[in-house]
Design a protein around this motif. Structure first.
Motif, PDB file in Angstrom:
ATOM      1  N   LEU A 189       0.604  -3.325  -2.497  1.00 53.78           N
ATOM      2  CA  LEU A 189       1.345  -4.164  -1.555  1.00 53.78           C
ATOM      3  C   LEU A 189       0.338  -5.051  -0.831  1.00 53.78           C
ATOM      4  CD1 LEU A 189       4.195  -2.932   0.776  1.00 53.78           C
ATOM      5  CD2 LEU A 189       2.414  -4.416   1.652  1.00 53.78           C
ATOM      6  N   ALA A 190       0.551  -6.357  -0.870  1.00 56.38           N
ATOM      7  CA  ALA A 190      -0.333  -7.311  -0.188  1.00 56.38           C
ATOM      8  C   ALA A 190       0.537  -8.334   0.532  1.00 56.38           C
ATOM      9  CB  ALA A 190      -1.252  -7.999  -1.192  1.00 56.38           C
ATOM     10  N   ALA A 191       0.473  -8.330   1.843  1.00 56.37           N
ATOM     11  CA  ALA A 191       1.404  -9.139   2.629  1.00 56.37           C
ATOM     12  C   ALA A 191       0.666  -9.974   3.663  1.00 56.37           C
ATOM     13  CB  ALA A 191       2.433  -8.245   3.318  1.00 56.37           C
ATOM     14  N   ILE A 192       0.859 -11.297   3.594  1.00 52.15           N
ATOM     15  CA  ILE A 192       0.455 -12.166   4.695  1.00 52.15           C
ATOM     16  C   ILE A 192       1.637 -12.165   5.653  1.00 52.15           C
ATOM     17  CG2 ILE A 192      -0.266 -14.476   5.379  1.00 52.15           C
ATOM     18  CD1 ILE A 192      -1.338 -14.884   2.547  1.00 52.15           C
ATOM     19  N   THR A 193       1.499 -11.382   6.704  1.00 51.52           N
ATOM     20  CA  THR A 193       2.643 -11.111   7.572  1.00 51.52           C
ATOM     21  C   THR A 193       2.712 -12.087   8.736  1.00 51.52           C
ATOM     22  OG1 THR A 193       1.320  -9.504   8.795  1.00 51.52           O
ATOM     23  CG2 THR A 193       2.633  -8.667   6.988  1.00 51.52           C
ATOM     24  N   SER A 194       3.836 -12.036   9.431  1.00 50.31           N
ATOM     25  CA  SER A 194       4.154 -13.082  10.397  1.00 50.31           C
ATOM     26  C   SER A 194       3.415 -12.942  11.710  1.00 50.31           C
ATOM     27  CB  SER A 194       5.658 -13.083  10.660  1.00 50.31           C
ATOM     28  OG  SER A 194       6.064 -11.798  11.067  1.00 50.31           O
ATOM     29  N   CYS A 195       2.989 -11.752  12.083  1.00 47.64           N
ATOM     30  CA  CYS A 195       2.401 -11.559  13.404  1.00 47.64           C
ATOM     31  C   CYS A 195       0.884 -11.662  13.337  1.00 47.64           C
ATOM     32  CB  CYS A 195       2.817 -10.202  13.970  1.00 47.64           C
ATOM     33  SG  CYS A 195       2.864 -10.172  15.769  1.00 47.64           S
ATOM     34  N   THR A 196       0.260 -11.872  14.480  1.00 47.95           N
ATOM     35  CA  THR A 196      -1.180 -11.925  14.644  1.00 47.95           C
ATOM     36  C   THR A 196      -1.821 -13.147  14.010  1.00 47.95           C
ATOM     37  OG1 THR A 196      -1.279  -9.513  14.674  1.00 47.95           O
ATOM     38  CG2 THR A 196      -3.348 -10.650  14.397  1.00 47.95           C
ATOM     39  N   ASN A 197      -1.689 -13.284  12.708  1.00 43.77           N
ATOM     40  CA  ASN A 197      -2.483 -14.281  12.006  1.00 43.77           C
ATOM     41  C   ASN A 197      -1.770 -15.589  11.726  1.00 43.77           C
ATOM     42  OD1 ASN A 197      -5.171 -13.066  11.283  1.00 43.77           O
ATOM     43  ND2 ASN A 197      -3.802 -11.432  10.633  1.00 43.77           N
TER      44      ASN A 197
ATOM     45  N   THR B  74       3.519  -8.881  -3.523  1.00 41.54           N
ATOM     46  CA  THR B  74       2.896  -9.890  -2.675  1.00 41.54           C
ATOM     47  C   THR B  74       3.971 -10.651  -1.914  1.00 41.54           C
ATOM     48  OG1 THR B  74       2.890 -11.279  -4.654  1.00 41.54           O
ATOM     49  CG2 THR B  74       0.807 -10.244  -4.039  1.00 41.54           C
ATOM     50  N   SER B  75       3.640 -11.075  -0.696  1.00 37.77           N
ATOM     51  CA  SER B  75       4.629 -11.792   0.107  1.00 37.77           C
ATOM     52  C   SER B  75       3.941 -12.600   1.190  1.00 37.77           C
ATOM     53  CB  SER B  75       5.632 -10.820   0.738  1.00 37.77           C
ATOM     54  OG  SER B  75       4.976  -9.929   1.613  1.00 37.77           O
ATOM     55  N   LEU B  76       4.630 -13.625   1.652  1.00 39.36           N
ATOM     56  CA  LEU B  76       4.179 -14.473   2.756  1.00 39.36           C
ATOM     57  C   LEU B  76       5.360 -14.693   3.686  1.00 39.36           C
ATOM     58  CD1 LEU B  76       2.482 -16.576   4.308  1.00 39.36           C
ATOM     59  CD2 LEU B  76       2.965 -18.214   2.481  1.00 39.36           C
TER      60      LEU B  76
ATOM     61  N   LEU C 133      -1.347   9.866  -5.549  1.00 39.26           N
ATOM     62  CA  LEU C 133      -2.377   8.853  -5.333  1.00 39.26           C
ATOM     63  C   LEU C 133      -2.362   8.307  -3.906  1.00 39.26           C
ATOM     64  CD1 LEU C 133      -1.979   6.778  -8.626  1.00 39.26           C
ATOM     65  CD2 LEU C 133      -3.716   8.520  -8.114  1.00 39.26           C
ATOM     66  N   VAL C 134      -3.533   7.951  -3.425  1.00 34.54           N
ATOM     67  CA  VAL C 134      -3.661   7.214  -2.169  1.00 34.54           C
ATOM     68  C   VAL C 134      -3.628   5.733  -2.530  1.00 34.54           C
ATOM     69  CG1 VAL C 134      -5.054   6.779  -0.123  1.00 34.54           C
ATOM     70  CG2 VAL C 134      -5.014   9.070  -1.132  1.00 34.54           C
ATOM     71  N   ALA C 135      -2.420   5.210  -2.632  1.00 34.85           N
ATOM     72  CA  ALA C 135      -2.243   3.787  -2.924  1.00 34.85           C
ATOM     73  C   ALA C 135      -2.365   2.994  -1.633  1.00 34.85           C
ATOM     74  CB  ALA C 135      -0.889   3.547  -3.572  1.00 34.85           C
ATOM     75  N   CYS C 136      -2.659   1.694  -1.746  1.00 38.02           N
ATOM     76  CA  CYS C 136      -3.026   0.901  -0.580  1.00 38.02           C
ATOM     77  C   CYS C 136      -2.125  -0.302  -0.342  1.00 38.02           C
ATOM     78  CB  CYS C 136      -4.464   0.399  -0.726  1.00 38.02           C
ATOM     79  SG  CYS C 136      -5.672   1.732  -0.754  1.00 38.02           S
ATOM     80  N   GLY C 137      -1.916  -0.554   0.928  1.00 36.81           N
ATOM     81  CA  GLY C 137      -1.304  -1.791   1.368  1.00 36.81           C
ATOM     82  C   GLY C 137      -2.342  -2.599   2.130  1.00 36.81           C
TER      83      GLY C 137
ATOM     84  N   LEU D  13      -7.019 -14.436   4.303  1.00 40.97           N
ATOM     85  CA  LEU D  13      -7.940 -14.681   3.191  1.00 40.97           C
ATOM     86  C   LEU D  13      -8.250 -13.389   2.446  1.00 40.97           C
ATOM     87  CD1 LEU D  13      -8.886 -16.748   5.703  1.00 40.97           C
ATOM     88  CD2 LEU D  13     -10.456 -17.500   3.920  1.00 40.97           C
ATOM     89  N   LEU D  14      -8.507 -12.318   3.198  1.00 48.14           N
ATOM     90  CA  LEU D  14      -8.841 -11.046   2.551  1.00 48.14           C
ATOM     91  C   LEU D  14      -7.620 -10.391   1.924  1.00 48.14           C
ATOM     92  CD1 LEU D  14     -11.485  -9.524   5.005  1.00 48.14           C
ATOM     93  CD2 LEU D  14     -11.868 -10.351   2.676  1.00 48.14           C
ATOM     94  N   VAL D  15      -6.426 -10.670   2.458  1.00 51.04           N
ATOM     95  CA  VAL D  15      -5.203 -10.178   1.802  1.00 51.04           C
ATOM     96  C   VAL D  15      -5.133 -10.736   0.387  1.00 51.04           C
ATOM     97  CG1 VAL D  15      -2.684 -10.246   1.804  1.00 51.04           C
ATOM     98  CG2 VAL D  15      -3.903  -9.808   3.940  1.00 51.04           C
ATOM     99  N   VAL D  16      -5.372 -12.037   0.262  1.00 49.26           N
ATOM    100  CA  VAL D  16      -5.357 -12.662  -1.062  1.00 49.26           C
ATOM    101  C   VAL D  16      -6.488 -12.096  -1.924  1.00 49.26           C
ATOM    102  CG1 VAL D  16      -5.558 -14.836  -2.329  1.00 49.26           C
ATOM    103  CG2 VAL D  16      -4.296 -14.769  -0.169  1.00 49.26           C
ATOM    104  N   ALA D  17      -7.664 -11.923  -1.333  1.00 56.19           N
ATOM    105  CA  ALA D  17      -8.823 -11.439  -2.093  1.00 56.19           C
ATOM    106  C   ALA D  17      -8.582 -10.048  -2.660  1.00 56.19           C
ATOM    107  CB  ALA D  17     -10.061 -11.442  -1.200  1.00 56.19           C
ATOM    108  N   TYR D  18      -8.066  -9.136  -1.833  1.00 60.86           N
ATOM    109  CA  TYR D  18      -7.837  -7.769  -2.318  1.00 60.86           C
ATOM    110  C   TYR D  18      -6.662  -7.703  -3.287  1.00 60.86           C
ATOM    111  CZ  TYR D  18     -11.427  -5.561   0.515  1.00 60.86           C
ATOM    112  OH  TYR D  18     -12.644  -5.174   1.023  1.00 60.86           O
ATOM    113  N   ALA D  19      -5.701  -8.612  -3.135  1.00 57.19           N
ATOM    114  CA  ALA D  19      -4.620  -8.684  -4.122  1.00 57.19           C
ATOM    115  C   ALA D  19      -5.182  -9.099  -5.477  1.00 57.19           C
ATOM    116  CB  ALA D  19      -3.553  -9.673  -3.671  1.00 57.19           C
ATOM    117  N   LEU D  20      -6.103 -10.040  -5.478  1.00 56.23           N
ATOM    118  CA  LEU D  20      -6.740 -10.463  -6.728  1.00 56.23           C
ATOM    119  C   LEU D  20      -7.557  -9.331  -7.339  1.00 56.23           C
ATOM    120  CD1 LEU D  20      -7.914 -14.005  -5.572  1.00 56.23           C
ATOM    121  CD2 LEU D  20      -6.320 -13.572  -7.452  1.00 56.23           C
ATOM    122  N   ALA D  21      -8.270  -8.599  -6.481  1.00 61.91           N
ATOM    123  CA  ALA D  21      -9.109  -7.497  -6.979  1.00 61.91           C
ATOM    124  C   ALA D  21      -8.258  -6.338  -7.482  1.00 61.91           C
ATOM    125  CB  ALA D  21     -10.045  -7.026  -5.872  1.00 61.91           C
ATOM    126  N   GLY D  22      -7.103  -6.106  -6.844  1.00 63.28           N
ATOM    127  CA  GLY D  22      -6.220  -5.018  -7.257  1.00 63.28           C
ATOM    128  C   GLY D  22      -6.634  -3.653  -6.767  1.00 63.28           C
ATOM    129  N   THR D  23      -7.719  -3.591  -5.988  1.00 64.57           N
ATOM    130  CA  THR D  23      -8.205  -2.314  -5.468  1.00 64.57           C
ATOM    131  C   THR D  23      -9.022  -2.567  -4.208  1.00 64.57           C
ATOM    132  OG1 THR D  23      -9.553  -0.342  -5.949  1.00 64.57           O
ATOM    133  CG2 THR D  23     -10.287  -2.432  -6.926  1.00 64.57           C
TER     134      THR D  23
END
Length: 895
Positions: free
Chosen positions: A433-441, A471-473, A528-532, A557-567
């Motif tokens: 799960l990789a989310a560019i969320t609405s709050c903070t950023n 993935t979501s924005l 598994l310890v899966a990650c968001g 930026l790092l949300v996109v980066a870790y989504a690309l890496a997949g881990t």
């Protein structure tokens, strides 16, 4: 009761701005030398006290106490504060409007006029917490999620529309507009009010803990419980302890690789170590002028995560520039600047005399490095450079905030699965799960555009995101969509699956929607310890998604980066983020945009026209909102068939006269809780588990599981919310060996769902208390975290310490907050929790704040604890059975 303001003769002045005359209460005209040394945040409290002084709600002694802040800050003295307005979102706003509707019924039953129940203080409500990520990674995701939002919430939205018509002095922003805090920052915030020709500083309380985001705009505001917010709406002053103010000095300049997110995660960890709970934090120093308004808002938004009441940036020239950029009226902006200058409230961070602070801490911005926080708390910052090692250590560590207790022989578990006809594998650390969320950023164009530019470079290199990663924005406002599109980065974000899925608080609140079934099956199969990875501000266990045991906060930026890496188990310096279309290794440094690139795009594309166009039509809402029908009646016509909106029982037995306080006798412990139990543990906002008491109730009302919606969306129905109390699947109850929403019914020894155990206690006439550790009730401001236990029959909580808002909410519902004496806790006192507890609530113990009382046990032993009523007003609320009952009796007496 006096209605004449004693400061009018001395301080009420006239000022001419732009050829118009305005009145204001001049603080320099107090003629008190102490004013010049006050922190700017305290000056706002002082102005409110001077302007609202009537020697009834606000007394002259309050003014003198605030002026004497430097001497009185250590004394724990009480002051009254009247905010200029109230801010709500729909999760907290629906129960507030439900309570107002129920109060109108109660007033009529008790012989009064129901029309007296209206917000007396201007109230803004933004509907932003109801949309979920049911659909993602497709162009039609936004529309489908909005359609689903209205399908699920039509009843709630119709009720809110009734409230917007029936209740005076309330503005409701329709769904699909953006997140409450960004709409507040860009549109609702006045900075300075001009009300009936009188100027005064904007200030507010909000029934959402991240109300503090507006502190970045120079507006004093903080989150309170929904119950306390309702009292302010009804004209009550907030009773508060005069706060200490920590001066946070910023020097230097951020490195080209560091973002505002990295800064805020660094500050969060630092201030958690300093200890600022219950204090104001005020930022100063030459480094502040290096930060954009959006950077400041990001830091201010995370204030609850570092534990302070406010994280304040006084107004300066950059604030004025931001007001112009966001399309505020030029005449209004000039008025704001001139008024604040006249009051000594306009700041120059690089020159001039600094105020006196309770304590000064310092951060050199040059020391900030790219960071994340996790895997379970926002204050647990991890530098990106050591992320791989840190995560692998977390896997092996004992279960805790930084541990998962994975056995050595399970570390390399790999589970294959099929998704859309292709085989993939998951292991510990896999990002699902990789989310560019609405709050903070997403208040911050620099990191949003940075993420877009990173996506552009990644796509151009031929990089992709694995299709099973959700993935979501979710932009914070329509302005974000506007500048992402105008700058040309939207197609590249969409190519990587970051399609816009909605405007509102989504993944960060737990509205992350379902993961692919094959993914969840693989996670369960391998334990598994899966990650968001999310660009939000909360990552408490069980909050983001039930199947992401590790969740990390990160910049977009790092949300996109870790989504690309997949881990998350990757060292970006040594390991490639992927292979390009030409087969060569691509490293993160190859696609990371420079600060100069980002600034060039931001200066060109984030312009006033965007804000004007978006906000000119924001109150109209979508065609679906416009088509909603709502009752026109003064009293709300409750529908017994409704599973969303129900009249709560809080006022059913209330009478005009006070009933005597009953002591707590032979109470059982409902749950025995450890440290850092959050409001998410007490009253989750996310999905309703299919085997929970709430699910059984909804099924009995002929609803299918797909229609259960979330706890957050059903806060207008006490039958659901009482069953959802302590329903978090990650709740740790010391009575049991494994986490879950269960407890032991002590008289029988049976293990039951917590709601079922409470029901059995109630049927037998047994009273209940809760035992807890440190920081009980930390996390989001959530009124149901107090209302729920009240409806379960909980009379008292005994904890080592409380989060400020939750303690206030407990009192607001008539629950006694008790605290172990310093150095003591349940373990040191040898409490198993299986004893019965008697607490004598005598006239003497409730005669004044901060009394010590004796708690007697069925074993024959006893111990002392402090009653956590800190002010006379809190005692009055408790004696009335709660804050709303107190206000109701006051209003009935006046009318």
């Amino acid at each position: 009761m006096s209605s004449v303001n004693p400061f009018e003769a001395k301080c009420l002045k006239t000022i001419e701005i732009g050829g118009k005359q305005f009145k204001y209460f001049s603080l320099p005209d107090l003629g008190d030398a102490r004013y010049a040394d006050l922190p700017f945040s305290i000056r706002v409290l002082l102005e409110s006290a001077v302007r609202n002084c009537d020697n009834f709600h606000v007394k002259e002694s309050d003014v003198q106490t605030i002026l004497d802040w430097h001497a009185k800050q250590e004394a724990g003295v009480e002051i009254a504060f009247k905010p200029a307005r109230v801010l709500l979102q729909d999760f907290t706003g629906v129960p507030a409007v439900v309570d107002f509707a129920a109060m109108r019924d109660a007033v009529q039953r008790l012989g009064g006029d129901p029309q007296i129940i209206n917000p007396m203080c201007p109230t803004d409500l933004v509907i932003d917490h109801s949309v979920q990520v049911d659909f993602s990674t497709a162009p039609e995701s936004l529309q489908k999620n909005m359609d689903m939002e209205f399908e699920r919430n039509e009843e709630r939205f119709s009720f809110l529309k009734w409230g917007s018509k029936a209740l005076k002095n309330m503005l409701i922003i329709p769904p699909g507009s953006g997140i409450v805090h960004q709409v507040n920052l860009e549109y609702l915030a006045r900075v300075v009010f001009a009300n009936d020709g009188t100027l005064y500083p904007d200030s507010l309380v909000g029934a959402d803990s991240h109300t503090t985001m507006v502190n970045g705009l120079g507006v004093v505001g903080w989150g309170v419980g929904g119950i306390e917010a309702e009292a302010v709406m009804l004209g009550q002053a907030i009773s508060m302890v005069l706060p200490k103010v920590v001066g946070y000095k910023l020097t230097g300049q951020l490195s080209p690789l560091a973002t505002s997110t990295d800064l805020v995660l660094t500050i969060t960890k630092h201030l958690r170590q300093v200890g600022v709970v219950g204090k104001f934090v005020e930022f100063f120093g030459p480094g502040v002028s290096q930060l954009s308004l959006a950077d400041r808002a990001t830091v201010a938004n995370m204030c609850p995560e570092y534990g302070a009441t406010v994280g304040f940036f006084p107004v300066d020239e950059k604030t004025i520039d931001y007001l112009k950029q966001t399309g505020r009226d030029e005449e209004n902006v000039a008025r704001i600047k001139e008024y604040l200058r006249a009051q000594g409230m306009f700041r120059n961070y690089s020159a001039g005399k600094d105020p006196l602070f309770s304590q000064v801490v310092e951060l050199d911005l040059r020391t900030v490095v790219p960071s994340l926080s996790g895997p379970k708390r926002p204050q647990d910052r991890v530098a990106v450079s050591v992320m791989k090692r840190d995560f692998e250590e977390c896997l092996a560590n004992n279960v805790g905030f930084k541990g998962f207790g994975i056995a050595a022989d399970k570390m390399t578990t790999t589970v294959p699965f099929i998704y859309e006809g292709r085989e993939y594998t998951l292991n510990h650390g896999s990002v699902v799960l990789a989310a560019i969320t609405s709050c903070t950023n997403t208040s911050n164009p620099s990191v949003m555009l940075g993420a877009g530019l990173l996506a552009k470079k990644a796509v151009e290199k031929g990089l992709t995101v694995k299709p099973y990663i959700k993935t979501s924005l979710s932009p914070g406002s329509g302005v974000v969509t506007y500048y992402l599109r105008e700058s040309g980065v939207t197609p590249f974000l969409e190519k990587l699956g970051f399609n816009i899925v909605g405007y509102g608080c989504m993944t960060c609140i737990g509205n992350s929607g379902p993961l692919p079934e094959s993914v969840t099956e693989a996670i369960e199969k391998g334990d598994l310890v899966a990650c968001g990875i999310l660009s939000g501000n909360r990552n408490f266990e069980g909050r983001v998604h039930p199947f992401t045991r590790a969740n990390y906060l990160a910049s977009p930026l790092l949300v996109v980066a870790y989504a690309l890496a997949g881990t998350v188990s990757i060292d970006f310096e040594k390991d490639p983020i992927g292979q390009g279309s030409d087969g060569s290794d691509v490293f993160l440094r190859d696609i990371w945009p420079s600060r100069e690139e980002i600034q060039t795009v931001e200066q060109k594309h984030v312009i006033p026209r965007m804000f004007n166009e978006v906000y000119a039509k924001i109150q109209n809402g979508s065609p679906q909102w416009q088509a909603l029908t709502a009752s026109e009646k003064l009293l709300y016509p409750w529908d017994d068939k409704s599973t969303y909106i129900k009249r709560p029982p809080f006022f059913d037995s209330m009478e005009k006269t006070l009933a005597p306080i009953q002591s707590i006798a032979n109470a059982y412990v409902l749950v025995n809780l450890p440290d850092s139990v959050t409001t998410d543990h007490i009253s989750p906002a996310g999905s309703i588990s299919r085997n929970s008491p709430a699910a059984r109730y909804l099924s009995s009302r002929n609803l299918n599981p797909r229609d259960f919606n979330s706890y957050g969306s059903r806060r207008g129905n006490d039958d659901v919310m009482s069953r959802g109390t302590f329903a978090n699947i990650r709740l740790v109850n010391r009575f049991l060996k494994k986490p879950g929403p269960r407890t032991i019914h002590l008289p029988s020894g049976e293990e039951l769902d917590i709601f079922d155990a409470a029901t059995r206690y109630k049927e037998n006439g047994d009273q209940l208390i809760i035992l807890a550790g440190k920081e009980y009730g930390s996390g989001s401001s959530r009124d149901w975290a107090a209302k729920g236990p009240y409806l379960l029959g909980v009379r008292a909580v005994i904890a080592e310490s409380y989060e400020r808002i939750h303690r206030s909410n407990l009192i607001g519902m008539g629950i006694v907050p008790l605290q172990f004496l310093d150095g003591q806790n349940a373990e040191s006192l040898g409490l198993s929790g299986k004893e019965q507890y008697t607490i004598d609530l005598t006239k003497e113990s409730l005669a004044s704040p901060r009394q010590i009382v004796q708690v007697k046990l069925s074993t024959g032993s006893s111990f002392e604890a402090q009653l956590c009523f800190f002010t006379e007003v809190e005692l009055a609320y408790f004696k009335n059975g709660g804050i709303l009952q107190y206000v109701l009796r006051e209003m009935l007496a006046k009318h």
